[in-house]
Design an enzyme around this catalytic site. Structure first.
Site, short mmCIF file in Angstrom:
data_model
loop_
_atom_site.label_atom_id
_atom_site.label_comp_id
_atom_site.label_asym_id
_atom_site.label_seq_id
_atom_site.Cartn_x
_atom_site.Cartn_y
_atom_site.Cartn_z
N ASP A 170 72.33 17.24 50.11
CA ASP A 170 71.68 17.91 49.28
C ASP A 170 69.78 17.12 48.82
OD1 ASP A 170 73.09 20.26 49.78
OD2 ASP A 170 74.39 20.19 47.84
N ASP B 30 78.05 21.44 46.50
CA ASP B 30 77.99 21.64 45.07
C ASP B 30 78.73 23.02 44.40
OD1 ASP B 30 75.58 23.19 45.08
OD2 ASP B 30 74.73 21.78 43.82
N ASP C 56 79.79 26.07 49.32
CA ASP C 56 79.97 24.52 49.80
C ASP C 56 81.63 24.14 51.59
OD1 ASP C 56 77.15 24.63 50.08
OD2 ASP C 56 76.90 23.56 48.02
P1 ATP Z 1 69.41 21.90 47.24
O1 ATP Z 1 70.55 21.32 46.43
O2 ATP Z 1 70.73 22.55 48.50
O3 ATP Z 1 68.81 20.85 47.92
P2 ATP Z 1 68.46 23.96 46.22
O4 ATP Z 1 69.33 23.82 45.20
O5 ATP Z 1 67.11 23.64 46.25
O6 ATP Z 1 68.74 23.20 47.11
P3 ATP Z 1 69.53 26.28 45.81
O7 ATP Z 1 69.92 26.11 44.16
O8 ATP Z 1 70.19 26.96 46.87
O9 ATP Z 1 68.79 25.50 46.78
O10 ATP Z 1 67.77 26.79 46.33
C1 ATP Z 1 67.33 27.72 46.74
C2 ATP Z 1 66.30 28.56 46.48
O11 ATP Z 1 66.64 29.90 45.99
C3 ATP Z 1 65.00 27.82 45.53
O12 ATP Z 1 64.35 27.10 46.76
C4 ATP Z 1 64.42 28.49 44.55
O13 ATP Z 1 63.47 29.30 45.10
C5 ATP Z 1 65.37 29.53 44.32
N1 ATP Z 1 65.88 29.82 43.06
C6 ATP Z 1 67.31 28.27 43.27
N2 ATP Z 1 67.40 28.54 41.75
C7 ATP Z 1 67.26 29.50 40.83
C8 ATP Z 1 67.40 30.79 39.85
N3 ATP Z 1 67.73 29.73 39.38
N4 ATP Z 1 67.00 31.78 39.84
C9 ATP Z 1 66.79 31.98 40.75
N5 ATP Z 1 65.63 31.76 42.06
C10 ATP Z 1 66.59 30.02 42.01
#
Ligand code: ATP
Length: 895
Positions: free
Chosen positions: A326, A633, A637
């Site tokens: 990730d 996490d 997953d």
């Molecule tokens: P990884 O941990 O797999 O590298 P990530 O944490 O960036 O990826 P996600 O948490 O799935 O992936 O988030 C994907 C997308 O969703 C982000 O790029 C963001 O645009 C949006 N996002 C993340 N957190 C939030 C939230 N709390 N509320 C709304 N949108 C969110």
């Protein structure tokens, strides 16, 4: 009391707890005394005495004891007592080794024990699930395992999977209302949550009503005692090998005895010698040493901040050829700060760092006031309201409780002077649809002072873009059109290519109604703008990626983030080679499994993926023959983590489900820790190879010296008690010390080991046989030289043979430290080994020179000049075939 039939307030009252403050410490202690710990009874373990007895159940040891008894009865008291003493010491050592292995496995289990968030003395604290007591208020969210039986007090989009109790694998939607049916079965108690069940969606708060054996799970606990297999593939292979070795050792021993008897030795002498030889040559201690080496390695890994949940992973780690990691939090710091806000063609920049809510707003480097721009104010306000993170001041610092993405948005709003408290005075929160990484958005319904309601949604901009009807441009609202879409896409790309994570904020008015449905709420929205936040890479990751590459391990970034953001971060980390590809979730969905297999080798970054995609990626890599380590996490997953060869979960941000599916937990969520774990995994495996090599070569030497002597019609070169002594001291201590050896310098420059590699691969079999042969040969040579010099003094020749065998092994042990050449390693690096060798030498000298020992071990003092002979001959096995620097250089070039 039937907790499901009463209202939450009544439950709290009758269980003497408070929703605001939870329990006090005093209360908790009282309740622990009364209810005990929140644990299910475990199956009883065999007693220590039984484990001790187990050490002697080996067939050959029993034969040896029987033979000893007979020799004792025949008057050979000293021999009999000495042999029994040695067998006992061996057993005691085995017992302690096993206890140590068991203890460290237990410690591992405790380290990965589940934790829960409980409200104690008015503060949310993480405690071990076993410390929960009735009356505790706990909160949980998607991915958590419920720690005790709870009556729910709050439930937001809450769904719980209760198959462990009900067998029903579909999650159950939960609520807080009192139920009227007094005969409802567990599956119908929708206002309760039960120990051991899994939160698959949403979040909630509950009060503990039953713990330990009083829970619904406790009632069926007996059915759940399942023994997890802890054996690693190598241990299994060694067990099979052990069986073959027993047969070989026995056959050779029989041969020694038979030849000895034919050559005229007394049957009784040969029998005892044969049994002793069999006991010495059968590597019965091998599995225990392997377990100890594995568990000591596992302890070193804990110090390096990774916890092994399943022992086989230690071995598989050394074979890993791809790490799928990730991005957010693992490769980056997950410390987000909003630096850009974009709306209607205007970009504002924000100053300030971290979660400190101090900073200013600029347009083109000109300071501006937030109150002068309505869209900016609205983006910040909605960003704060559609948000569950809390920023609090602690010891002159600001700490975040919650999701860093949301924390960053809260801090941005605070920089404009907005606070959650004052906003919650203006708006009431009516409903919340929590974030999940498949939808990639989150929504709330809020109500203003006039009773008007709005839906506010924030999420991944490119995905939210498909849910828009209108765009707010300046102060005006326009129907969405390709022109506005292109503008917004341009802004997203521009922010993302600066490595910023982007979040869009949108809203719409909604009617007052009692129930809202998420899919209706999250559509026909009005676009407000974007927030762009930095999440700096962890400083150590770049180097770790490089070291992995040198070790033949490819690093692949898998992220829910935008492709451009991911690409920018990947470039900062030097992870993306010039010909490397970035593939996004949409393209991935459109591909068949076969198509993905065809391109997967070239892809280094997977962006905008959903957790479901991870499984597809793992499968594709595996069908390319890779051994895949995959991090994760969240709840979704878990399937990918499970099917990866090494499933890795996050210690800090990981959900219980992910942790339970994984075989390795990163305590600090850090990518660099994976590299350390792989290095340790490789090292542990190499150390196991080292002592297998040492032990087996020693055993081959012991058998051959006896066999050669019998074939040459010589007297016994070693008496039984000497053979047993060698087995205990020379074979035992140094082998253990090899298990603690440091890695060779080029360990992380070698290609990953093939996962099907056999125990004797990479020349180990040849090394064992050739060195073993030489050890046997030089021991026999020493014996013959001295014996022919003075055939009358057999006991002196036997002492010389004994000393040569011991010394040849103790020198050879240093050769075992290197795959390449003994000359390449500093012998003083491994002080345990130096200590083990010195103590073995001292013990040997004691047996030879300490008069009371001489009759027991059939020894006499060796003359100084004969030590030259002993040392000269015993150096041969190591140095004759030590492998020149030249060949090792050749090897390096080959890699
Ligand atoms: P990884 O941990 O797999 O590298 P990530 O944490 O960036 O990826 P996600 O948490 O799935 O992936 O988030 C994907 C997308 O969703 C982000 O790029 C963001 O645009 C949006 N996002 C993340 N957190 C939030 C939230 N709390 N509320 C709304 N949108 C969110």
């Amino acid at each position: 009391m039937k907790w499901h039939e009463v209202k939450p307030e009544e439950v709290l009252e009758s269980i003497h707890s408070s929703r605001e403050n939870g329990l006090s410490e005093k209360d908790v202690q009282k309740r622990v005394r009364h209810h005990g710990f929140n644990e299910l009874k475990e199956a009883e373990k065999p007693s220590a005495f039984l484990v001790f007895l187990e050490q002697f159940k080996d067939f050959m040891v029993l034969v040896l004891l029987a033979a000893t008894l007979i020799s004792g009865l025949l008057g050979e008291y000293i021999d009999a007592i000495a042999i029994i003493a040695i067998v006992l010491v061996n057993g005691i050592l085995g017992f302690f080794q096993e206890q140590k292995a068991e203890k460290s496995l237990q410690a591992l289990k405790e380290m990965s024990a589940p934790q829960v968030q409980a409200l104690r003395e008015g503060e949310w604290t993480r405690i071990q699930s076993k410390d929960l007591v009735p009356g505790d208020i706990v909160k949980f969210s998607s991915g958590d395992r419920i720690g005790a039986d709870l009556r729910l007090l709050e439930a937001k989009s809450l769904e719980i999977e209760e198959s462990a109790l009900t067998g029903e694998s579909l999650p159950v939607a939960k609520c807080t209302n009192a139920l009227s049916d007094s005969h409802a079965g567990i599956g119908d108690l929708v206002n309760m949550a039960f120990m051991g069940t899994l939160v698959t969606r949403g979040n909630g708060v509950g009060v503990v009503v039953a713990t330990g054996m009083n829970t619904a799970m406790g009632q069926i606990a007996d059915l759940l005692q399942s023994a997890e297999t802890l054996e690693t593939p190598l241990q299994r292979r060694l067990e099979q090998l052990g069986k073959i070795l027993i047969i070989v050792a026995l056959a050779l021993t029989c041969l020694v005895v038979a030849v000895g008897v034919i050559q005229g030795h007394a049957l009784y002498d040969m029998f005892l010698a044969g049994v002793s030889l069999a006991v010495a040559a059968i590597p019965e201690g091998l599995p225990a040493i392997v377990t100890v080496a594995l568990s000591l390695g596992v302890q070193r890994m804990i110090k390096q901040r990774s916890i092994v949940r399943k022992l086989p992973a230690v071995e598989t780690l050394g074979c890993a050829s791809v790490i799928c990691s990730d991005k957010t939090g693992t490769m980056t710091q997950n410390k987000m700060t909003v630096t850009h806000i974009w709306s209607g063609g205007t970009t504002w920049k924000l100053s300030g760092t971290g979660y400190q809510p101090k900073g200013e707003f600029f347009i083109n480097d000109q300071k501006v006031l937030v109150k002068d721009s309505r869209p900016l104010q609205q983006i910040l306000t909605f960003g704060m309201l559609c948000n569950t993170a809390e920023i609090t001041e602690k010891d002159d610092d600001y700490v975040l409780d919650g999701d860093p993405t949301e924390g960053a948005m809260a801090v941005a709003a605070m920089k404009a002077g907005l606070s959650r408290e004052s906003l919650l005075n203006q708006f009431k929160l009516v409903e919340e649809f929590p974030f999940d990484s498949t939808r990639k958005m989150m929504s709330v319904i809020i109500e203003d002072k006039n009773g008007k309601r709005f839906a506010v949604t924030k999420g991944a901009p490119d995905i939210l873009l498909k849910k828009l009807d209108f765009v707010l441009w300046g102060e005006k609202q326009h129907a969405v059109s390709s022109k506005y879409e292109a503008e917004i896409m341009g802004a997203i790309d521009s922010l993302a290519s600066q490595a910023l994570r982007t979040i869009a904020v949108a809203f719409k008015p909604v009617a007052v109604q009692s129930v809202y449905h998420q899919h209706e709420v999250e559509r026909n929205l009005v676009f407000l703008g974007l927030q762009g936040m930095i999440d700096p890479p962890r400083p150590e990751v770049k180097q770790a990626v490089k070291e992995c590459r040198q070790a033949g391990i490819k690093t692949v970034m898998i992220t829910g983030d935008h492709a451009n953001t991911a690409r920018a971060i990947a470039s900062q980390l030097d992870l993306l080679p010039p010909n490397g590809k970035v593939l996004d979730g949409a393209a991935l969905s459109a591909m068949s499994d076969e198509e993905l297999v065809a391109v997967v080798e070239d892809v280094y970054v997977f962006a905008r993926v959903s957790p479901e995609h991870k499984l597809k990626i793992v499968k594709a890599l595996q069908s390319r023959g890779h051994v895949v380590a995959m991090t994760g996490d969240g709840v979704n997953d878990a399937p990918a983590i499970k099917s990866a060869d090494i499933g890795i979960s996050m210690g800090i941000t990981g959900t219980d489900v992910a942790k339970e599916a994984s075989s390795l937990i990163l305590v600090d969520d850090n990518f660099a820790t994976i590299k350390l774990a792989i290095k340790e995994g490789r090292n542990i495996y190499e150390n196991i190879r080292k002592f297998i090599r040492y032990l087996l070569a020693s055993n081959v030497g012991e058998i051959l010296v006896m066999l050669f002597a019998m074939l040459l019609a010589l007297p016994l070169p070693l008496v039984p008690i000497q053979i047993l002594w060698v087995n205990l001291v020379t074979d035992g201590l140094p082998a253990m010390a090899l298990g603690l050896d440091q890695p060779e310098g080029d360990l992380m420059q070698r290609k990953p080991r093939h996962h099907k590699e056999g125990v004797f691969a990479r020349g180990l079999g040849w090394k064992v046989i050739s060195r073993g042969f030489l050890i046997g040969a030089v021991t026999l040579a020493a014996f013959m030289i001295v014996y022919y010099r003075d055939p009358e003094n057999l006991i002196y020749a036997q002492t010389i043979a004994f000393a040569t065998l011991v010394m040849a092994q103790l020198i050879h042990v240093f050769d075992c430290r290197s795959e390449r050449s003994v000359f390449l390693r500093n012998p003083f690096e491994n002080l345990y080994l130096v200590g083990a060798v010195i103590s073995s030498i001292l013990l040997m000298l004691g047996v030879i020179y300490y008069a009371p020992m001489q009759p027991i071990f059939h020894t006499v003092p060796i003359l100084a000049r004969d030590w030259l002979l002993v040392l000269g001959l015993s150096a041969i096995p190591t140095f004759l075939l030590a492998g020149s620097l030249l060949t090792s250089k050749k090897r390096e070039n080959m890699l």
